[in-house]
Scaffold this motif. Sequence first.
Motif, PDB file in Angstrom:
ATOM      1  N   GLY A 157      37.985  87.877  -4.136  1.00 30.62           N
ATOM      2  CA  GLY A 157      37.745  88.598  -5.374  1.00 30.62           C
ATOM      3  C   GLY A 157      38.079  90.072  -5.350  1.00 30.62           C
ATOM      4  N   GLU A 158      38.352  90.639  -4.176  1.00 31.35           N
ATOM      5  CA  GLU A 158      38.689  92.064  -4.096  1.00 31.35           C
ATOM      6  C   GLU A 158      40.122  92.301  -4.557  1.00 31.35           C
ATOM      7  OE1 GLU A 158      35.919  93.370  -0.238  1.00 31.35           O
ATOM      8  OE2 GLU A 158      38.108  93.232  -0.060  1.00 31.35           O
ATOM      9  N   PRO A 159      40.434  93.527  -5.022  1.00 28.38           N
ATOM     10  CA  PRO A 159      41.830  93.862  -5.306  1.00 28.38           C
ATOM     11  C   PRO A 159      42.601  94.032  -4.005  1.00 28.38           C
ATOM     12  CG  PRO A 159      40.452  95.788  -5.590  1.00 28.38           C
ATOM     13  CD  PRO A 159      39.511  94.635  -5.352  1.00 28.38           C
ATOM     14  N   PHE A 160      43.919  93.942  -4.087  1.00 23.50           N
ATOM     15  CA  PHE A 160      44.781  94.135  -2.925  1.00 23.50           C
ATOM     16  C   PHE A 160      45.292  95.576  -2.898  1.00 23.50           C
ATOM     17  CE2 PHE A 160      44.856  89.574  -3.189  1.00 23.50           C
ATOM     18  CZ  PHE A 160      45.050  89.138  -1.888  1.00 23.50           C
ATOM     19  N   SER A 161      45.453  96.108  -1.715  1.00 25.57           N
ATOM     20  CA  SER A 161      46.032  97.436  -1.514  1.00 25.57           C
ATOM     21  C   SER A 161      47.353  97.290  -0.783  1.00 25.57           C
ATOM     22  CB  SER A 161      45.081  98.315  -0.689  1.00 25.57           C
ATOM     23  OG  SER A 161      43.863  98.494  -1.358  1.00 25.57           O
TER      24      SER A 161
END
Length: 573
Positions: free
Chosen positions: A179-183
């Motif tokens: 669920g986290e955004p990607f960097s």
Amino acid sequence: MNISLLQRIVPVFACTFPIGALAAACGSTDVPFGAETSAAPIVPTPPPGPDGKLAGVAPGTACEFGGFSWEAKPFALYPDEQTCLGDQWVRYDAGLGLWVGLTTCAIDETRVYLAASPEGTFAAAADWAGHGQDHCELVNAAFTLTNEDDITSGGCTDCSTGPNLPLEGLPAFARGNLGEPFSFVAVTPEWSHQVSRLRCGVQLGCATSPPPPPPPLACGVPYAQPWAFPNKLGCSGEVLAERSMSNSDDPFECQAFCSATQGTTCCHFDFESEGLCRATNGAPSLDFGTSYSGTSTCPPAAPEGAGCDLPVPPGPGGGVFGGCSGATLAEWPLSLADGAAGCQALCNGVEGARCCEATFGRDTCRATDGAPLADDGSDWSTGAAACGAATSPPAGLTCQVGRWNAPATSCTGNVLASGSMDNFDDPEEAGRRCASAGVAGSCCMYHLYGDGSWFLTDGVAQSGGRDCGDGSSCYAGGACSSTPSPAPGACGVPAGRGSGGEEDIGCDGNVLAEQSMNNSDDPVECQAFCERIAGARCCHFDLGSVGFCRATDGSPSLEYGAGWSGASVCAAP
């Protein structure tokens, strides 16, 4: 923009670097999220399908799978050791603000990539807290996790990760949890970002896409042998697929890889360095083995030659020296450490092999189209065995050889098989040996120089002698007639009677095949051998010395019995 802890700890640099290597000279200029680097990207070339389509799916094809809408679209990516070359699928993920790209490794296995633009170069989705388990939510909309380290914890029992690959020196989009955004990371540092091939519980492609591949092959487990052990076998033939074992020493992983590669007949496993698994369309071979390597066959392993059951040679002072008659089909150098099993594996890969012989005194292993003969071995360290169901001569022969120089006769044509007369000067014995050669010849001759030699040719009987080689001339010959070879029959158990027992019985007729019993006194072993020989009508078992077993097309006879011998009848099929 949500900047992750990873980005705050690991600075993002603009670098120029070779693929697979760390950037040695990077500037300190920050690169915005999603920026490209100068790493050399590629557009994978999938295996061609019909009409030039990529693996059977035309670019632009749209379909639904995993709860998302996808389009078949080739895209450029940064390659690594686990790059797949199958169909490529693309979709836009509004929640991430990124384009998701998949490359197909198998119908249910994929690599996941991300890009800021559908026309840009896609970088691998990497995981700094696991092996990419959480990335399955980009492939399967129903995917979830309750334990970040267990890809099946959310209920997806068909989900799995492949071997873990630390991505180093390449661009990537990274995160740590579901669920986290990607960097975006322009240059992945050592051991910090992991990727793997994923199975996410869905099949990739449209309902009208090519059908799933055929069922997996049943490859054995190719245990690698340490350098001090025998059978350092590799695989001959064309390499169909290979992969790094990524420091895994589990042969079952290699077995699964080979079993999924169609057309595989040989599976090679090597755990030197990071390890290697290779699938070929060849057969086990000592020529391709290295230290810490081993192989196994994948059915259909080999054609008619399979199933050679090579016995251990008799050893010093042994009685019967097993060898192979017939033409040599293949021959290899063989050291003592390779053992009978190593020679057997080589013979099993030879088309048409009927007999397998290991001769350690000469360090050779050979496969022939003949049959095992107890008196055809050359020294104490020779052993031979029939191969598979193809254990009989291609045609049953009856050879009528005239007496020596009365008058002189010989054979024209090419020599198809030959062997020692072992000091016999009996023309009937020469005829029997020619008939037992396992080759469909038409004329038999012999000479009496030294131990004597017999020769089976494809010619005809002629008046006068013939130079048989080594300065020896053949002065006795005669024609051979061919008769069909019946199928194997059921033989009784020819128990050897022993000294002081009843009358010792042997078998008359033509010797079809024989082998050493290697000190075994079990008549059931002899029975099993005779029953594999097509055309056998009599089975002779002898306990003298190391013992031997003989199959003939004759019948029990007191004339051919010796101490400790017995015989039984083999029924017609």
